[in-house]
Design a protein around this motif. Structure first.
Motif, PDB file in Angstrom:
ATOM      1  N   ALA A  85       0.869  -1.143   0.022  1.00  0.00           N
ATOM      2  CA  ALA A  85      -0.047  -0.007  -0.184  1.00  0.00           C
ATOM      3  C   ALA A  85       0.972   1.189  -0.050  1.00  0.00           C
ATOM      4  N   ALA A  86       2.096   1.043  -0.239  1.00  0.00           N
ATOM      5  CA  ALA A  86       3.083   2.134  -0.212  1.00  0.00           C
ATOM      6  C   ALA A  86       2.621   3.525  -1.022  1.00  0.00           C
ATOM      7  N   ASP A  87       2.105   3.242  -2.103  1.00  0.00           N
ATOM      8  CA  ASP A  87       1.811   4.230  -3.096  1.00  0.00           C
ATOM      9  C   ASP A  87       0.666   5.309  -2.426  1.00  0.00           C
ATOM     10  N   GLU A  88      -0.568   4.563  -1.952  1.00  0.00           N
ATOM     11  CA  GLU A  88      -1.718   5.141  -1.343  1.00  0.00           C
ATOM     12  C   GLU A  88      -1.056   5.829  -0.058  1.00  0.00           C
ATOM     13  N   ILE A  89      -0.321   5.031   0.885  1.00  0.00           N
ATOM     14  CA  ILE A  89      -0.071   5.938   2.046  1.00  0.00           C
ATOM     15  C   ILE A  89       1.094   7.077   1.871  1.00  0.00           C
ATOM     16  N   GLY A  96       6.997  12.163   6.198  1.00  0.00           N
ATOM     17  CA  GLY A  96       7.446  11.317   5.605  1.00  0.00           C
ATOM     18  C   GLY A  96       7.385   9.675   5.921  1.00  0.00           C
ATOM     19  N   ILE A  97       7.980   8.925   5.478  1.00  0.00           N
ATOM     20  CA  ILE A  97       7.900   7.494   5.629  1.00  0.00           C
ATOM     21  C   ILE A  97       9.358   7.049   6.535  1.00  0.00           C
ATOM     22  N   TYR A  98       8.999   6.233   7.399  1.00  0.00           N
ATOM     23  CA  TYR A  98      10.051   5.730   8.281  1.00  0.00           C
ATOM     24  C   TYR A  98       9.882   3.966   8.101  1.00  0.00           C
ATOM     25  N   VAL A  99      11.125   3.463   7.787  1.00  0.00           N
ATOM     26  CA  VAL A  99      11.077   1.904   7.405  1.00  0.00           C
ATOM     27  C   VAL A  99      11.666   1.286   8.624  1.00  0.00           C
ATOM     28  N   GLY A 100      11.018   0.142   9.136  1.00  0.00           N
ATOM     29  CA  GLY A 100      11.494  -0.558  10.010  1.00  0.00           C
ATOM     30  C   GLY A 100      11.892  -2.028   9.362  1.00  0.00           C
ATOM     31  N   VAL A 125      14.446  -8.221   0.468  1.00  0.00           N
ATOM     32  CA  VAL A 125      14.111  -7.237   1.700  1.00  0.00           C
ATOM     33  C   VAL A 125      14.729  -6.134   1.316  1.00  0.00           C
ATOM     34  N   ARG A 126      16.301  -6.037   0.816  1.00  0.00           N
ATOM     35  CA  ARG A 126      16.894  -4.922   0.212  1.00  0.00           C
ATOM     36  C   ARG A 126      15.847  -4.057  -0.557  1.00  0.00           C
ATOM     37  N   ALA A 127      15.565  -4.823  -1.851  1.00  0.00           N
ATOM     38  CA  ALA A 127      14.824  -4.401  -2.664  1.00  0.00           C
ATOM     39  C   ALA A 127      13.460  -3.543  -2.302  1.00  0.00           C
ATOM     40  N   ALA A 128      12.893  -4.221  -1.024  1.00  0.00           N
ATOM     41  CA  ALA A 128      11.352  -3.755  -0.814  1.00  0.00           C
ATOM     42  C   ALA A 128      12.001  -2.290  -0.009  1.00  0.00           C
ATOM     43  N   MET A 129      12.975  -2.101   0.712  1.00  0.00           N
ATOM     44  CA  MET A 129      13.396  -0.900   1.303  1.00  0.00           C
ATOM     45  C   MET A 129      13.838   0.300   0.292  1.00  0.00           C
ATOM     46  N   VAL A 130      14.260  -0.390  -0.743  1.00  0.00           N
ATOM     47  CA  VAL A 130      14.595   0.652  -2.001  1.00  0.00           C
ATOM     48  C   VAL A 130      13.218   1.269  -2.414  1.00  0.00           C
ATOM     49  N   ALA A 131      12.254   0.147  -2.567  1.00  0.00           N
ATOM     50  CA  ALA A 131      11.137   0.481  -3.336  1.00  0.00           C
ATOM     51  C   ALA A 131      10.437   1.630  -2.435  1.00  0.00           C
ATOM     52  N   ILE A 132      10.250   1.528  -1.155  1.00  0.00           N
ATOM     53  CA  ILE A 132       9.496   2.421  -0.217  1.00  0.00           C
ATOM     54  C   ILE A 132      10.223   3.658  -0.418  1.00  0.00           C
ATOM     55  N   GLN A 133      11.575   3.630  -0.321  1.00  0.00           N
ATOM     56  CA  GLN A 133      12.304   4.906  -0.306  1.00  0.00           C
ATOM     57  C   GLN A 133      11.943   5.572  -1.703  1.00  0.00           C
ATOM     58  N   THR A 134      12.017   4.835  -2.556  1.00  0.00           N
ATOM     59  CA  THR A 134      11.871   5.545  -3.937  1.00  0.00           C
ATOM     60  C   THR A 134      10.320   5.995  -4.304  1.00  0.00           C
ATOM     61  N   THR A 135       9.469   5.479  -3.791  1.00  0.00           N
ATOM     62  CA  THR A 135       8.128   5.946  -3.711  1.00  0.00           C
ATOM     63  C   THR A 135       7.885   6.920  -2.728  1.00  0.00           C
ATOM     64  N   ALA A 136       8.367   7.006  -1.901  1.00  0.00           N
ATOM     65  CA  ALA A 136       8.333   8.188  -0.593  1.00  0.00           C
ATOM     66  C   ALA A 136       9.060   9.299  -1.106  1.00  0.00           C
ATOM     67  N   GLN A 137      10.136   9.185  -1.695  1.00  0.00           N
ATOM     68  CA  GLN A 137      10.770  10.359  -2.261  1.00  0.00           C
ATOM     69  C   GLN A 137      10.186  11.002  -3.478  1.00  0.00           C
ATOM     70  N   ALA A 138       9.678  10.102  -4.304  1.00  0.00           N
ATOM     71  CA  ALA A 138       8.629  10.672  -5.578  1.00  0.00           C
ATOM     72  C   ALA A 138       7.650  11.478  -5.324  1.00  0.00           C
ATOM     73  N   ALA A 139       7.100  11.003  -3.993  1.00  0.00           N
ATOM     74  CA  ALA A 139       5.927  11.750  -3.528  1.00  0.00           C
ATOM     75  C   ALA A 139       6.340  12.887  -2.553  1.00  0.00           C
ATOM     76  N   GLY A 140       7.493  13.238  -2.743  1.00  0.00           N
ATOM     77  CA  GLY A 140       8.009  14.689  -1.929  1.00  0.00           C
ATOM     78  C   GLY A 140       8.110  14.405  -0.320  1.00  0.00           C
ATOM     79  N   LEU A 141       8.105  13.054   0.132  1.00  0.00           N
ATOM     80  CA  LEU A 141       8.161  12.975   1.505  1.00  0.00           C
ATOM     81  C   LEU A 141       9.571  12.800   2.134  1.00  0.00           C
ATOM     82  N   VAL A 142       9.948  13.006   3.150  1.00  0.00           N
ATOM     83  CA  VAL A 142      11.241  12.714   3.862  1.00  0.00           C
ATOM     84  C   VAL A 142      11.257  11.253   4.025  1.00  0.00           C
ATOM     85  N   THR A 143      12.508  10.325   3.986  1.00  0.00           N
ATOM     86  CA  THR A 143      12.545   9.066   3.817  1.00  0.00           C
ATOM     87  C   THR A 143      13.520   8.708   5.364  1.00  0.00           C
ATOM     88  N   GLY A 144      12.914   7.960   6.111  1.00  0.00           N
ATOM     89  CA  GLY A 144      13.758   7.717   7.385  1.00  0.00           C
ATOM     90  C   GLY A 144      13.706   6.153   7.573  1.00  0.00           C
TER      91      GLY A 144
END
Length: 261
Positions: free
Chosen positions: A151-155, A163-167, A188-207
């Protein structure tokens, strides 16, 4: 009104580095500040703290040059409001898996009619202007499950989210991997990168919760901006071990310790 030290740090630096507090320590946050960390996170989800403990710690840090964030287990508006009334710069809401949950987190930081926050600042330095009180708050949604990943795109599209903060630990576990795979398995690494990419594209801070210095460098290279390196207990263990080894004349390879994620 007291400015948001976290917003100031993020605006001035490509990365901001954080410590983590899991117990009612008085010295820990001040030592992180003295060491040059730019923020400290207080863990109300996994730590031995409640929002009342955090309020006292936040008051002690009013004149210490370090930003503050509080991780809470849900978007319940009451504890969110209390830590913001005590002066927290940010809230990090755990286990967010939908846009609705992220929206509830944002609403808990906003006064009516935009949200459900109740007025009651506990620090005189925060002022009385509700627009200014809202503006100084940063809201992070934790994406740390397979459902949250899906649901990363919708979130990331939720208005008002900072921002989005990854655990990484829970993310790995929910994807069906071992805790030890959190930093080594390609998926798992690819999932982290995907979340970071999605959040950054949405103009959010990535943590992200790196949990160690070397891993902090790794995720900084991936583009993450807000990076938690170690908890006070990790820092104590590492420093204590180094002092003991120096005293007895031993050397050893430093193993990175895993922290609360």
């Amino acid at each position: 009104m007291s400015p948001s030290r976290l917003q100031e740090a993020l605006a001035a630096n490509p990365q901001v580095w954080g410590g983590w507090v899991v117990g009612p320590t008085i010295l820990g946050p001040e030592e992180f500040a003295a060491a040059g960390y730019q923020y400290v996170g207080f863990d109300v989800q996994h730590g031995y703290l409640d929002d009342a403990d955090v309020a006292l710690l936040l008051r002690r840090l009013e004149h210490v040059p370090i930003a503050t964030a509080v991780r809470l287990p849900s978007a319940d508006p009451a504890p969110i409001g209390r830590v913001l009334d005590a002066g927290a710069d940010a809230v990090i809401i755990a286990m967010v898996e939908s846009a609705e949950q992220a929206g509830a987190a944002v609403a808990a930081t906003r006064y009516a009619p935009a949200g459900v926050r109740s007025f009651g600042p506990l620090r005189a330095s925060l002022g009385q202007d509700t627009a200014e009180l809202e503006a100084r708050v940063s809201v992070f949604a934790m994406i740390e499950t397979a459902r949250g990943l899906a649901a990363a795109d919708e979130i990331c599209a939720v208005p008002g989210l900072t921002g989005i903060y990854v655990g990484p630990a829970d993310l790995a576990i929910s994807m069906g991997y071992r805790l030890a795979d959190a930093w080594t398995h390609p998926e798992v690494r690819a999932a982290m990168v995907a979340i970071q990419t999605t959040a950054q594209a949405a103009g959010l801070v990535t943590g992200i919760h790196a949990g160690a210095g070397k891993l902090g460098k790794t995720v900084a290279d991936l583009g993450f901006q807000m990076i938690t390196l170690a908890s006070e207990s990790q820092a104590l263990r590492r420093g204590a071990a180094e002092h003991l080894n120096e005293a007895v004349g031993k050397t050893h390879d430093e193993h990175e310790q895993r922290g609360y994620q």
